[in-house]
Design an enzyme around this catalytic site. Structure first.
Site, PDB file in Angstrom:
ATOM      1  N   SER A 134       0.797  -1.235   0.000  1.00  9.59           N
ATOM      2  CA  SER A 134       0.000   0.000   0.000  1.00  9.59           C
ATOM      3  C   SER A 134       0.826   1.280   0.000  1.00  9.59           C
ATOM      4  CB  SER A 134      -0.955   0.008   1.194  1.00  9.59           C
ATOM      5  OG  SER A 134      -2.018  -0.892   0.976  1.00  9.59           O
ATOM      6  N   LYS A 137      -0.227   3.653  -2.630  1.00  2.12           N
ATOM      7  CA  LYS A 137      -1.273   4.680  -2.497  1.00  2.12           C
ATOM      8  C   LYS A 137      -0.697   6.088  -2.367  1.00  2.12           C
ATOM      9  CE  LYS A 137      -4.758   1.622  -0.382  1.00  2.12           C
ATOM     10  NZ  LYS A 137      -4.023   0.353  -0.266  1.00  2.12           N
ATOM     11  N   SER A 191      -5.550   3.293   4.537  1.00  2.00           N
ATOM     12  CA  SER A 191      -5.175   2.364   3.467  1.00  2.00           C
ATOM     13  C   SER A 191      -6.375   1.616   2.901  1.00  2.00           C
ATOM     14  CB  SER A 191      -4.123   1.368   3.978  1.00  2.00           C
ATOM     15  OG  SER A 191      -3.217   1.024   2.965  1.00  2.00           O
ATOM     16  N   LYS A 296       3.077   6.610   5.295  1.00  2.00           N
ATOM     17  CA  LYS A 296       2.226   5.602   4.653  1.00  2.00           C
ATOM     18  C   LYS A 296       2.746   4.227   5.044  1.00  2.00           C
ATOM     19  CE  LYS A 296      -1.228   4.162   2.398  1.00  2.00           C
ATOM     20  NZ  LYS A 296      -1.292   3.105   3.431  1.00  2.00           N
TER      21      LYS A 296
END
Length: 361
Positions: A134, A137, A191, A296
């Protein structure tokens, strides 16, 4: 006439003698004839005994059948075995975890850079190309923000946004409508996969154009070790290196919207009659001992636990990248170890470990 009487008398005597002889020869016949009631009672007793024996036999048979069925069920029942070991990550398959370091990091790949001076403070397998989960993203959010698309535009989750790669679930059911801004918030903070996919799907030109734009942006930024195939990170074909990801973090940190949404501790969204509470996947954003400007997280089994951050430590703005961490909380532990080390380190100190590795997809 007297003669006839004598003959009849003699005949009667002969019959009596014959009857007496039969009685003496077969005594049981006369007894049976005299006691028919006793014979009937005996028959009932015999019948009752036979019924009892039959019932007992039936019970034994039923017990045998039950035992057989139980045995059969036991044979069919799955045998409890030890849990299968988790699938190895690409980093483990490549042997990257065999590279040790003085900080005893649990991540097989790590990179820490001074954001202002570009000085590399720590590097460990920083050019190894691995799945990034992820962390993808962050690129998705960067493109959506830079496109200046209306953040209040409603977007509806469709069946196309449902994960068919890993089969993961989502509280954003098909038919849910949220604004683009809310979807971006959930994608960066918690997420949310369907949110990220919907952002790519509704990008001008559709999903194909969005993925092309992701790769074009990577080339523009000089991320030569990166490749994207979809906007969520569920695919292990989304790959990059710590070196490239540090570049992405530096650029994304320059976007105020990404800074705000990625470091938000939590957010509520209204879906129909329900209010859903979402929280940040990185618990360090709630810690008073951390000053995080952008972050993140990411995880799929092929990538291991991943984390990228921009944070200020000991008066220095740092970019941290941790890939392929072996434990659920070990990526956060690695960040803590690096922070403690930076706070104690002498000027000019640095660590460089590990050679580049490029596992095959």
């Amino acid at each position: 006439m007297h003669a006839r009487f004598r003959i009849a008398t003699r005949f009667s005597q002969v019959l009596a003698i014959a009857a007496l002889g039969l009685s003496l020869a077969f005594p049981g016949a006369q007894a049976a004839e005299r006691k028919p009631a006793a014979s009937k009672k005996q028959s009932q007793v015999v019948a009752k005994r036979a019924a009892v024996k039959s019932s007992a036999k039936a019970q034994r048979k039923a017990g045998s059948v039950k035992s057989t069925r139980m045995a059969a069920r036991s044979a069919k029942a799955p045998v409890r075995m030890a849990a299968e070991p988790a699938r190895l990550s690409f980093g483990q398959l490549a042997g990257l975890h065999s590279v040790s370091d003085p900080l005893d990091l649990k991540s097989s790949v790590a990179l820490v850079i001074d954001q202002d001076t570009k000085e590399v403070l720590l590097s460990k397998n920083d050019h190894a190309v691995l799945p990034i989960a992820s962390l993808t993203k962050l690129m998705t959010g960067l493109l959506v923000s830079e496109a200046r698309l209306p953040m209040d535009e409603p977007i509806t989750i469709t069946q196309d946004d449902v994960d068919t790669e890993k089969g993961s679930g989502s509280r954003l059911t098909v038919g849910t409508t949220l604004s683009r801004g809310e979807l971006l918030h959930l994608a960066l903070m918690s997420s949310e996969n369907r949110a990220a996919h919907a952002l790519g799907r509704t990008y001008p030109g559709g999903l194909t154009a969005f993925v092309q734009r992701m790769n074009a942006k990577a080339r523009l930024l000089g991320m030569t070790e990166s490749r994207f195939v979809e906007p969520t990170g569920l695919s292990s074909s989304n790959q990059s290196s710590a070196h490239d990801l540090a570049t992405l973090v530096n650029v994304a940190h320059g976007d105020s919207l990404l800074r705000e949404l990625s470091t938000s501790p939590g957010h509520e969204v209204t879906v129909g009659s329900r209010v859903l509470q979402y929280n940040n996947t990185n618990r360090l954003v709630k810690s008073p001992t951390w000053d995080i400007g952008l972050q993140k997280t990411g995880y799929i089994s092929e990538a291991g636990r991943c984390l990228v951050m921009q944070a200020e430590v000991a008066g220095r703005k740092l970019i941290m990248v941790f890939l392929d961490s072996a434990g659920k909380f070990s990526r956060l532990g690695d960040a803590e170890r690096v922070r403690s080390w930076v706070e104690k380190m002498h000027p000019g100190s640095s660590i460089s470990l590990g050679a580049a590795a490029t596992p095959r997809s």
